[in-house]
Design a protein around this motif. Structure first.
Motif, PDB file in Angstrom:
ATOM      1  N   PHE A  44      13.505  -7.873 -13.935  1.00  0.00           N
ATOM      2  CA  PHE A  44      13.182  -8.593 -12.694  1.00  0.00           C
ATOM      3  C   PHE A  44      11.700  -8.969 -12.731  1.00  0.00           C
ATOM      4  O   PHE A  44      10.871  -8.375 -12.040  1.00  0.00           O
ATOM      5  N   PHE A  45      11.363  -9.973 -13.536  1.00  0.00           N
ATOM      6  CA  PHE A  45       9.960 -10.240 -13.850  1.00  0.00           C
ATOM      7  C   PHE A  45       9.198 -10.865 -12.681  1.00  0.00           C
ATOM      8  O   PHE A  45       8.008 -10.599 -12.510  1.00  0.00           O
ATOM      9  N   PHE A  46       9.862 -11.697 -11.885  1.00  0.00           N
ATOM     10  CA  PHE A  46       9.178 -12.273 -10.727  1.00  0.00           C
ATOM     11  C   PHE A  46       8.845 -11.182  -9.708  1.00  0.00           C
ATOM     12  O   PHE A  46       7.767 -11.173  -9.101  1.00  0.00           O
ATOM     13  N   ALA A  47       9.783 -10.249  -9.504  1.00  0.00           N
ATOM     14  CA  ALA A  47       9.535  -9.133  -8.585  1.00  0.00           C
ATOM     15  C   ALA A  47       8.423  -8.236  -9.125  1.00  0.00           C
ATOM     16  O   ALA A  47       7.585  -7.744  -8.358  1.00  0.00           O
ATOM     17  N   GLU A  48       8.414  -8.034 -10.435  1.00  0.00           N
ATOM     18  CA  GLU A  48       7.344  -7.234 -11.045  1.00  0.00           C
ATOM     19  C   GLU A  48       5.987  -7.858 -10.759  1.00  0.00           C
ATOM     20  O   GLU A  48       5.035  -7.162 -10.358  1.00  0.00           O
ATOM     21  N   LYS A  49       5.886  -9.172 -10.963  1.00  0.00           N
ATOM     22  CA  LYS A  49       4.623  -9.882 -10.715  1.00  0.00           C
ATOM     23  C   LYS A  49       4.235  -9.781  -9.239  1.00  0.00           C
ATOM     24  O   LYS A  49       3.073  -9.510  -8.899  1.00  0.00           O
ATOM     25  N   GLU A  50       5.205  -9.970  -8.350  1.00  0.00           N
ATOM     26  CA  GLU A  50       4.934  -9.894  -6.919  1.00  0.00           C
ATOM     27  C   GLU A  50       4.399  -8.524  -6.523  1.00  0.00           C
ATOM     28  O   GLU A  50       3.414  -8.418  -5.776  1.00  0.00           O
ATOM     29  N   LEU A  51       5.029  -7.467  -7.032  1.00  0.00           N
ATOM     30  CA  LEU A  51       4.617  -6.119  -6.648  1.00  0.00           C
ATOM     31  C   LEU A  51       3.244  -5.768  -7.203  1.00  0.00           C
ATOM     32  O   LEU A  51       2.448  -5.094  -6.537  1.00  0.00           O
ATOM     33  N   ASN A  52       2.951  -6.230  -8.409  1.00  0.00           N
ATOM     34  CA  ASN A  52       1.608  -5.988  -8.948  1.00  0.00           C
ATOM     35  C   ASN A  52       0.557  -6.732  -8.127  1.00  0.00           C
ATOM     36  O   ASN A  52      -0.541  -6.206  -7.887  1.00  0.00           O
ATOM     37  N   GLU A  53       0.885  -7.939  -7.667  1.00  0.00           N
ATOM     38  CA  GLU A  53      -0.048  -8.672  -6.819  1.00  0.00           C
ATOM     39  C   GLU A  53      -0.226  -7.981  -5.478  1.00  0.00           C
ATOM     40  O   GLU A  53      -1.346  -7.931  -4.932  1.00  0.00           O
ATOM     41  N   ARG A  54       0.859  -7.449  -4.929  1.00  0.00           N
ATOM     42  CA  ARG A  54       0.762  -6.706  -3.662  1.00  0.00           C
ATOM     43  C   ARG A  54      -0.131  -5.473  -3.838  1.00  0.00           C
ATOM     44  O   ARG A  54      -0.945  -5.143  -2.983  1.00  0.00           O
ATOM     45  N   ALA A  55       0.029  -4.794  -4.975  1.00  0.00           N
ATOM     46  CA  ALA A  55      -0.808  -3.618  -5.249  1.00  0.00           C
ATOM     47  C   ALA A  55      -2.276  -4.023  -5.354  1.00  0.00           C
ATOM     48  O   ALA A  55      -3.161  -3.357  -4.792  1.00  0.00           O
ATOM     49  N   ASP A  56      -2.549  -5.118  -6.075  1.00  0.00           N
ATOM     50  CA  ASP A  56      -3.930  -5.583  -6.233  1.00  0.00           C
ATOM     51  C   ASP A  56      -4.570  -5.864  -4.879  1.00  0.00           C
ATOM     52  O   ASP A  56      -5.717  -5.475  -4.618  1.00  0.00           O
ATOM     53  N   LYS A  57      -3.828  -6.553  -4.019  1.00  0.00           N
ATOM     54  CA  LYS A  57      -4.363  -6.906  -2.700  1.00  0.00           C
ATOM     55  C   LYS A  57      -4.604  -5.651  -1.843  1.00  0.00           C
ATOM     56  O   LYS A  57      -5.615  -5.556  -1.142  1.00  0.00           O
TER      57      LYS A  57
ATOM     58  N   TYR B 294      -5.197  -2.562  -2.914  1.00  0.00           N
ATOM     59  CA  TYR B 294      -6.350  -1.842  -3.429  1.00  0.00           C
ATOM     60  C   TYR B 294      -7.652  -2.559  -3.061  1.00  0.00           C
ATOM     61  O   TYR B 294      -8.661  -1.900  -2.774  1.00  0.00           O
ATOM     62  N   ALA B 295      -7.620  -3.882  -3.081  1.00  0.00           N
ATOM     63  CA  ALA B 295      -8.825  -4.643  -2.720  1.00  0.00           C
ATOM     64  C   ALA B 295      -9.197  -4.406  -1.262  1.00  0.00           C
ATOM     65  O   ALA B 295     -10.385  -4.250  -0.925  1.00  0.00           O
ATOM     66  N   ARG B 296      -8.186  -4.356  -0.379  1.00  0.00           N
ATOM     67  CA  ARG B 296      -8.460  -4.067   1.041  1.00  0.00           C
ATOM     68  C   ARG B 296      -9.041  -2.681   1.208  1.00  0.00           C
ATOM     69  O   ARG B 296      -9.958  -2.460   1.999  1.00  0.00           O
TER      70      ARG B 296
END
Length: 217
Positions: free
Chosen positions: A199-212, A214-216
């Motif tokens: 599920f590569f699109f979901a993987e990318k989405e979740l990594n982006e959610r994690a990045d955001k 952590y940035a907050r």
């Protein structure tokens, strides 16, 4: 320094507390030799103190077994998961989060040993508990992913895999849980499972959610 102070004072309970912290710390830093030494020392101290039926011993058995599993000793870890289970049965309600954590971690060790039926049963018991507990939604998502990966290992065509991943993703997309302490960590952890299962699109989405997240922070 804390260990030196506890030993100098003859404070065995304090020493055990420090050892328990070391067990988890060395698991996180991936220092196998130090982690396993701390596990052995803690388990030995539990025996010397005669507290192997106390709840504190159960939590240390769980922590230690999980570190043993992390460093490739799942076969040896199982007996200590069972010890923790017996203590939790005596000391805790079945719906306690610690019991769910025990089932989830023991399932992963059983999966290593290819004890698939027992591993699936443990995952499902963990899910049954966390689904009933407010505030445990992220733990439920992790267990959904773990169970899906187990089913994939058993049979990659299992029709139960996709619904489990859909339910995990629905939790992680729910704004109600964005503020949870482990939200970013859980997104990152689950992302690898989504990628492993294709599920590569979901993987990318979740990594982006994690990045955001952590940035907050």
């Amino acid at each position: 320094e804390a260990m030196k102070n506890a030993r100098a004072a003859g404070d065995k309970n304090g020493e055990l507390t420090v050892l328990n912290e070391m067990i988890g710390y060395y698991r996180q830093t991936k220092e196998a030799e130090k982690g396993l030494e701390a596990v052995e020392a803690a388990f030995g101290l539990i025996d010397r103190l005669g507290i192997n039926r106390e709840l504190s011993a159960g939590t240390i058995y769980l922590n230690g077994a999980t570190t043993m599993k992390a460093f490739g000793k799942s076969g040896e870890a199982i007996q200590f998961y069972h010890r923790a289970s017996e203590i939790f049965k005596m000391r805790l309600e079945r719906s306690h989060p610690l019991v769910a954590g025990l089932f989830n971690n023991m399932a992963l060790a059983l999966q290593d040993l290819k004890e698939y039926e027992e591993a699936e049963n443990c995952f499902r018991q963990a899910i049954e508990i966390t689904e009933s507990l407010k505030g445990s939604e992220l733990e439920t998502a992790v267990s959904y992913v773990n169970l899906a990966m187990l089913l994939h290992e058993m049979n990659s065509e299992d029709e139960r895999i996709n619904p489990l991943m859909d339910k995990a993703l629905a939790i992680l997309r729910n704004p109600a849980y964005y503020g949870y302490d482990k939200y970013a960590f859980t997104c990152r952890k689950c992302a690898s499972g989504f990628g492993y299962l294709g599920f590569f699109f979901a993987e990318k989405e979740l990594n982006e959610r994690a990045d955001k997240a952590y940035a907050r922070a």
